[in-house]
Design a protein around this motif. Structure first.
Motif: not given
Length: 149
Positions: A8-11, A117-119, A124-125
């Motif tokens: 989060s911080t790096q984003t 990737l689905a996981l 993320v969602e």
């Protein structure tokens, strides 16, 4: 949890660097992101989504318009209403700023199977949903506190 916090911080730091490279501040950059995601928005919608005052949003829109990234247009259904829409022809600097990230992330994604990737996408969602709920809860608490004062 520590990794999520660091991500989060790096984003935030990345988006600050992008904003700076575009001559914007991070609030302007993320408001532009909201307009791009919605296709168009009113100042009121941006104020509601960000929690900023309408006066602050007017300043954001002024800066984005001056930079050429958005324009104000009258709502054909209500001429009193002003809509902010992207100027797609002027967005190349933004695309250029994100191109290296897109390339690097595409390379990262290639390391994972479709099931993995689905996981990851599911995580993320669900994280987005939780963050949205928590944001709304904080805003509601703030409104209740402001009403009591």
């Amino acid at each position: 949890l520590d990794s999520s916090k660091r991500l989060s911080t790096q984003t935030v730091m990345f988006h600050q660097a992008v904003a700076s490279s575009l001559g914007l501040n991070i609030t302007d950059h993320k408001c532009l992101d909201l307009v791009l995601g919605m296709g168009k928005a009113t100042a009121g919608q941006l104020a509601e989504l960000t929690g900023l005052t309408t006066g602050a949003i007017t300043s954001v829109i002024n800066r984005l318009e001056k930079a050429g990234y958005v324009r104000r247009v009258k709502d054909p259904k209500d001429l009193r209403m002003v809509i902010v829409e992207p100027v797609y022809a002027h967005l190349q600097p933004i695309k250029d700023a994100f191109a290296p990230l897109l390339e690097a992330m595409t390379s990262l994604y290639s390391r994972y199977s479709p099931a993995e990737l689905a996981l990851i996408l599911d995580y993320v969602e669900r994280s987005i949903h939780i963050l949205n709920q928590q944001t709304n809860s904080l805003k509601q608490r703030q409104r209740r506190t402001a009403k009591r004062e």
